[in-house]
Motif scaffolding. Structure first.
Motif, PDB file in Angstrom:
ATOM      1  N   PRO A  15       0.840  -1.203   0.000  1.00 12.14           N
ATOM      2  CA  PRO A  15       0.000   0.000   0.000  1.00 12.14           C
ATOM      3  C   PRO A  15       0.872   1.249   0.000  1.00 12.14           C
ATOM      4  O   PRO A  15       2.086   1.187   0.235  1.00 12.14           O
ATOM      5  CB  PRO A  15      -0.795  -0.127   1.312  1.00 12.14           C
ATOM      6  N   THR A  16       0.263   2.388  -0.256  1.00 12.70           N
ATOM      7  CA  THR A  16       1.015   3.639  -0.355  1.00 12.70           C
ATOM      8  C   THR A  16       1.814   3.938   0.904  1.00 12.70           C
ATOM      9  O   THR A  16       2.973   4.355   0.844  1.00 12.70           O
ATOM     10  CB  THR A  16       0.049   4.816  -0.632  1.00 12.70           C
ATOM     11  N   GLU A  17       1.197   3.720   2.083  1.00 17.83           N
ATOM     12  CA  GLU A  17       1.904   3.995   3.339  1.00 17.83           C
ATOM     13  C   GLU A  17       3.135   3.112   3.488  1.00 17.83           C
ATOM     14  O   GLU A  17       4.175   3.551   3.984  1.00 17.83           O
ATOM     15  CB  GLU A  17       0.964   3.787   4.533  1.00 17.83           C
ATOM     16  N   ARG A  19       4.954   1.933   1.056  1.00 18.69           N
ATOM     17  CA  ARG A  19       5.986   2.432   0.139  1.00 18.69           C
ATOM     18  C   ARG A  19       6.696   3.645   0.718  1.00 18.69           C
ATOM     19  O   ARG A  19       7.912   3.779   0.607  1.00 18.69           O
ATOM     20  CB  ARG A  19       5.366   2.769  -1.215  1.00 18.69           C
ATOM     21  N   TRP A  20       5.933   4.549   1.342  1.00 18.86           N
ATOM     22  CA  TRP A  20       6.543   5.714   1.969  1.00 18.86           C
ATOM     23  C   TRP A  20       7.523   5.282   3.055  1.00 18.86           C
ATOM     24  O   TRP A  20       8.650   5.769   3.126  1.00 18.86           O
ATOM     25  CB  TRP A  20       5.465   6.615   2.581  1.00 18.86           C
TER      26      TRP A  20
END
Length: 428
Positions: A15-17, A19-20
């Motif tokens: 998910p995006t989080e 990846r961050w």
């Protein structure tokens, strides 16, 4: 269905989080890499503290982390990892800044206590974040890749530090501790920005909304938790507990290698982990985690024997090569340990008690890290180099025995064994 693990497929599954969080790991740990191999050298050779005192001061980080782990896990379950991590990172920044200028053991002790506060909550908090963001089989892969990136940052920092620091120029050590403080601003920015909405606190069970979350007493009554925690303790004692204390001291005092060789050894450690982690993840995917731990223990035993052999040819090219080989073999074992142990803890935990389970993991980790530097300082300060290596090898075989005991007490799912896929129904 084939489950091929590649960097691209893994990244796409996040998910995006996630990846961050993963994309900044190497930058966060660069400063730690600058100081990790050289802190005990700084205390002993630059500030003039005895090796025994330096080992004790190093252990303060783990002592404080151990004391704060229990309350930290409870606070994370109650208020979320984000708030607790921000407090810990602030303590890290202040601690590194004080340590940069410390010329007295008491001042250095205060600085290392503050650094220990961060260590006490960061392992718990970031593991809780990872387990909240990533689920299923990808979680074990994430722990492995995250570990590889941590080591990338540490390794690059070690190379830079090895060339930069000079025991005859104290200001070079001041600079690396200030850089370590500055890199803590990166995770703070993440927690205040892209990850500000991640909630690690679990919701109450709809069937029993008033039921309290598992407490430490209830968790520690589970035999599988006790066995995996004992295994973690021993692994930290003979593993990471030696990386800031025993290994650099042995390499300098017994093997007779330079600070540059020590810095390069951490680079070798990083290179092995980064190059082999995905290969190891492919191999261990779907296999019993306890069996992987047994293989890791044998690999670590071999690495300590290699380091011990360097003491037979001190201050030679052969000793330098042996120190580098030790770190390479040790790193291969690390690629098996880091994806497995955190995954076991988090697969045992529920969402409402994840902070506490990771706190127990952290406490076992810090317990080994406390006794590791103290034991190394005492053994090496008294000239017991052979006893030091023997202690490490015996600890490796103890890990293998504990892994066998753990396997008998956890379910196949917690042990990383995938459920068999249902057979296709024959055509009518």
């Amino acid at each position: 269905m084939s489950r091929v693990i590649s960097a691209r497929s893994f990244w796409q599954s996040l998910p995006t989080e996630g990846r961050w969080l993963l994309s900044t790991v190497a930058f966060q740990t660069l400063g730690r890499g600058l100081t990790l191999p050289f802190t005990i050298i700084y205390l002993h050779e630059v500030r003039g503290f005895s090796l025994g005192m330096s080992g004790f001061l190093m252990s303060l980080i783990a002592i404080v982390a151990l004391v704060i782990a229990g309350p930290g896990g409870t606070l994370i379950d109650r208020y979320g990892a984000r708030v607790v991590l921000l407090v810990g990172l602030a303590a890290m920044i202040v601690g590194c800044t004080i340590l940069a200028y410390a010329t007295h053991p008491f001042v250095a002790g205060v600085a290392l206590v503050l650094i220990g506060v961060n260590f006490g909550v960061s392992w718990i908090g970031f593991n809780a974040l990872i387990a909240t963001i990533v689920h299923g089989e990808v979680r074990q892969q994430y722990f492995g890749v995250n570990f590889a990136l941590i080591n990338l940052g540490i390794g690059v920092g070690g190379i830079i530090g090895g060339f930069f620091v000079d025991v005859t120029r104290p200001e070079t050590f001041t600079i690396i501790f200030l850089v370590d403080a500055a890199t803590s601003l990166i995770p703070m920015a993440l927690l205040l920005g892209p990850l500000r909405k991640v909630r690690t606190q679990g919701e109450p069970d709809p069937a029993a909304p008033d039921a309290p979350a598992e407490g430490y007493r209830q968790i520690l009554r589970r035999p599988e938790v006790l066995w995996v925690s004992l295994l973690t303790f021993v692994a930290m004692f003979i593993g990471y507990g030696q990386m800031e204390g025993g290994f650099p001291a042995f390499a300098r005092q017994v093997s007779g290698v330079s600070t540059q060789v020590i810095g390069f050894s951490f680079a070798v450690n990083t290179a092995v982990i980064v190059l082999l982690q995905f290969t190891v993840l492919k191999f261990i995917s779907g296999r019993r985690r306890t069996r992987v731990m047994q293989v890791m223990a044998l690999v670590w035993a071999a690495s300590w024997l290699i380091l011990g052999a360097t003491g037979l040819l001190p201050d030679t090219l052969a000793a330098a090569i042996g120190v580098l080989a030790f770190m390479g073999v040790f790193a291969f074992g690390e690629t098996m340990l880091q994806p497995t142990v955190p995954a076991v803890y988090n697969d045992l935990a529920s969402d409402r008690s994840r902070g506490r389970y990771n706190a127990i993991n952290s406490a076992a980790f810090q317990g080994g890290a406390i006794t590791g530097p103290i034991a190394a300082g005492l053994l090496l300060d008294h000239g017991l180099q052979a006893g030091y290596i023997a202690t490490m090898v015996i600890g490796c075989f103890a890990i293998a025995v504990l892994a066998i005991a753990l396997e008998r007490r956890i379910t196949p799912a917690v042990n990383g064994v995938r459920e068999p896929e249902p057979a296709a129904k024959p055509a009518e």
